[in-house]
Write a protein that holds these residues in place. Structure first.
Motif, short mmCIF file in Angstrom:
data_model
loop_
_atom_site.label_atom_id
_atom_site.label_comp_id
_atom_site.label_asym_id
_atom_site.label_seq_id
_atom_site.Cartn_x
_atom_site.Cartn_y
_atom_site.Cartn_z
N VAL A 48 62.44 33.04 60.03
CA VAL A 48 62.82 34.31 59.42
C VAL A 48 61.61 35.01 58.79
CG1 VAL A 48 64.13 35.36 57.53
CG2 VAL A 48 65.22 33.69 59.03
N TYR A 49 60.80 34.27 58.03
CA TYR A 49 59.70 34.88 57.28
C TYR A 49 58.35 34.81 57.98
CZ TYR A 49 63.10 35.08 53.50
OH TYR A 49 64.21 35.35 52.75
N GLY A 50 58.30 34.12 59.12
CA GLY A 50 57.07 34.08 59.91
C GLY A 50 55.89 33.54 59.13
N ASN A 51 54.76 34.24 59.22
CA ASN A 51 53.54 33.81 58.56
C ASN A 51 53.36 34.40 57.16
OD1 ASN A 51 52.68 32.23 60.78
ND2 ASN A 51 51.87 34.06 61.81
N THR A 52 54.42 35.00 56.64
CA THR A 52 54.35 35.57 55.29
C THR A 52 54.06 34.47 54.26
OG1 THR A 52 55.97 37.25 55.91
CG2 THR A 52 55.61 36.90 53.55
N GLN A 53 53.19 34.77 53.33
CA GLN A 53 52.91 33.82 52.26
C GLN A 53 54.18 33.61 51.41
OE1 GLN A 53 49.83 32.38 51.62
NE2 GLN A 53 48.76 33.43 53.26
N ILE A 54 54.52 32.36 51.15
CA ILE A 54 55.69 32.04 50.33
C ILE A 54 55.28 31.11 49.20
CG2 ILE A 54 57.98 30.98 50.26
CD1 ILE A 54 58.38 31.68 53.14
N VAL A 55 55.73 31.45 47.99
CA VAL A 55 55.55 30.57 46.83
C VAL A 55 56.91 29.97 46.49
CG1 VAL A 55 54.96 30.41 44.39
CG2 VAL A 55 53.62 31.89 45.91
N PHE A 56 57.01 28.66 46.52
CA PHE A 56 58.24 27.97 46.12
C PHE A 56 58.12 27.55 44.66
CE2 PHE A 56 58.19 27.48 50.71
CZ PHE A 56 59.54 27.63 51.06
N ILE A 57 58.94 28.13 43.81
CA ILE A 57 59.00 27.70 42.41
C ILE A 57 60.00 26.56 42.33
CG2 ILE A 57 59.60 28.34 40.05
CD1 ILE A 57 58.92 31.21 40.71
N ILE A 58 59.53 25.37 42.01
CA ILE A 58 60.40 24.20 41.95
C ILE A 58 60.91 24.05 40.51
CG2 ILE A 58 60.66 21.77 42.49
CD1 ILE A 58 59.83 23.49 44.88
N ARG A 59 62.19 24.29 40.32
CA ARG A 59 62.77 24.24 38.98
C ARG A 59 62.92 22.80 38.51
NH1 ARG A 59 68.14 23.95 37.35
NH2 ARG A 59 68.97 24.67 39.35
N PRO A 60 62.39 22.46 37.33
CA PRO A 60 62.50 21.09 36.83
C PRO A 60 63.83 20.84 36.12
CG PRO A 60 61.21 22.39 35.31
CD PRO A 60 61.57 23.30 36.45
N GLU A 61 64.22 19.58 36.05
CA GLU A 61 65.39 19.16 35.30
C GLU A 61 64.92 18.55 33.97
OE1 GLU A 61 68.38 19.75 36.42
OE2 GLU A 61 67.75 20.42 38.41
N PHE A 62 65.80 18.53 32.98
CA PHE A 62 65.45 17.95 31.69
C PHE A 62 66.10 16.59 31.54
CE2 PHE A 62 66.10 17.38 27.06
CZ PHE A 62 64.76 17.39 26.67
N ASN A 63 65.30 15.58 31.22
CA ASN A 63 65.79 14.23 31.01
C ASN A 63 65.99 14.00 29.51
OD1 ASN A 63 65.96 11.37 30.59
ND2 ASN A 63 65.02 11.05 32.60
N LYS A 64 67.25 13.89 29.10
CA LYS A 64 67.56 13.76 27.67
C LYS A 64 67.03 12.46 27.08
CE LYS A 64 71.68 16.68 27.86
NZ LYS A 64 73.15 16.75 27.65
N SER A 65 67.00 11.41 27.89
CA SER A 65 66.57 10.11 27.36
C SER A 65 65.06 10.08 27.06
CB SER A 65 66.93 8.99 28.34
OG SER A 65 66.27 9.17 29.58
N THR A 66 64.28 10.79 27.87
CA THR A 66 62.83 10.83 27.66
C THR A 66 62.37 12.12 26.98
OG1 THR A 66 62.41 11.80 29.85
CG2 THR A 66 62.46 9.39 29.70
N SER A 67 63.29 13.09 26.88
CA SER A 67 62.97 14.41 26.30
C SER A 67 61.81 15.07 27.03
CB SER A 67 62.65 14.28 24.80
OG SER A 67 63.78 13.84 24.09
N ARG A 68 61.83 14.95 28.35
CA ARG A 68 60.79 15.57 29.17
C ARG A 68 61.42 16.21 30.40
NH1 ARG A 68 55.65 14.64 28.14
NH2 ARG A 68 55.01 15.02 30.27
N PHE A 69 60.72 17.21 30.93
CA PHE A 69 61.14 17.85 32.18
C PHE A 69 60.51 17.11 33.35
CE2 PHE A 69 61.78 21.24 29.12
CZ PHE A 69 62.94 21.85 29.56
N TYR A 70 61.23 17.03 34.45
CA TYR A 70 60.72 16.34 35.63
C TYR A 70 61.22 17.05 36.89
CZ TYR A 70 65.39 14.46 36.45
OH TYR A 70 66.74 14.34 36.72
N ILE A 71 60.56 16.78 38.01
CA ILE A 71 60.94 17.37 39.30
C ILE A 71 61.65 16.31 40.13
CG2 ILE A 71 60.15 18.45 41.43
CD1 ILE A 71 59.70 20.22 39.05
#
Length: 343
Positions: free
Chosen positions: A249-272
């Protein structure tokens, strides 16, 4: 004695007036927070010129242009199209403070004449971004496309949801086909600008249930009904097909994928989640780029800044707040600038 009684009566009157005023303001705020989900019709959003007000999680306002595009501060120049779910739509804050608007202002201040076109839509996933592709490319001819995703957007049951504008149908041999619902024609038709004025607010009968879900850290828009298809067993095969469809669909167009992180309550950190699996598939294409947010979000936490959560929700739950949107917008502007400078 009489003057003293009069003064006390006047004081009581003033205190009552203040009390009733405070109560009125409190009830008005509670009403807005609980019941107003604003909603111009889907047709109104498609044609543009309508305003949406949201008060369940945070408090936000959105102005829609044609094709359900969310307004940003500038128009004109090279187009950069942004796709994503409710984190990109960002109903929870004023539209001029979402990450698309912030990135546009940052790029403009750096000398780039860029028009960031925000097409974020709640509960969307990979089929939606593929389905919009032909209309996006034909109408806006973007220099670059930004897609905000999570791992679940590729393999979750949402991709088979027949009530969504675009969804996948999977055959018995595991091959997927993009399908369209009756509402798909409302998304990205032309670049016309129509002003329909402001729409009236409507009340949602499910607002209280949505609020309860949000208070538990859930996103009610990400659990659409009508999903009966089980998760595919061959996930690598599914991912390969999805990325192949995106490329077609997008061919050779430059694409930036923003990977949304999740929050881990036990470690109080964001992770992918499943970061390596996504990286492996995206890095096959030289014109595709990845933007991870776990590091900047964790850095913000160390500095006492919370990227998620609102005054009427639990801290570090739900969607990106103004702090989180600012981090994403500034980081995205840097990424886009880096890509444009290498072309």
């Amino acid at each position: 004695m009489r003057n003293k009684t009069q003064r006390l009566s006047l004081l009581m009157y003033i205190l009552k007036a203040i009390g009733w005023t405070v109560l009125f303001l409190f009830l008005t705020e509670a009403f807005v927070r609980l019941f107003i989900v604003s909603s111009p019709s889907l047709t109104g959003k498609s044609e543009g010129g309508v305003v949406e007000i949201y008060g369940l999680e945070g408090y936000g306002i959105i102005y829609y242009r044609a094709n359900m595009e969310i307004a940003t501060p500038y128009t004109g120049g090279e187009n950069i199209v942004v796709l994503g779910d409710s984190f990109t739509q960002a109903r929870h804050i004023p539209f001029w403070k979402n990450y698309s608007s912030i990135a546009e202002r940052e790029l403009r201040s750096s000398g780039y004449k860029i028009d960031v076109r925000n097409f974020g839509y709640m509960a969307s996933a990979i089929p939606y971004y593929i389905g919009l592709g032909p209309g996006i490319m034909a109408t806006y001819h973007p220099t670059l496309v930004v897609i905000q995703v999570t791992y679940d957007d590729f393999i979750g049951t949402r991709i088979f949801n027949k009530t969504a504008p675009f969804f996948f149908n999977r055959s018995s041999d595991g091959n997927i086909t993009l399908k369209y619902s009756d509402t798909s024609e409302l998304f990205v038709k032309s670049d016309s600008r129509k002003n329909r004025g402001f729409s009236f607010l409507t009340f949602s009968s499910s607002s209280i249930l949505n609020l309860i879900a949000i208070q538990k850290g859930q996103d009610p828009t990400n659990t659409p009904t009508g999903q009966t298809t089980a998760l595919p067993e061959n996930i690598p095969g599914l991912l390969k097909q999805e990325f192949s469809l995106l490329r077609s669909v997008y061919g050779n167009t430059q694409i930036v994928f923003i990977i949304r992180p999740e929050f881990n309550k036990s470690t109080s950190r964001f992770y992918i989640e499943n970061q390596k699996i996504l990286s492996k598939n995206i890095e096959k294409y030289p014109e595709w780029h990845i933007m991870y947010l776990d590091t900047p979000f964790n850095t913000a936490l160390q500095q006492g800044v919370m990227p998620t959560g609102f005054g009427n929700t639990k801290p570090l739950s739900g969607h990106w707040n103004i702090n989180g949107q600012k981090i994403v917008g500034e980081y995205l502007a840097e990424k886009i600038s880096e890509i444009l400078n290498t072309q």
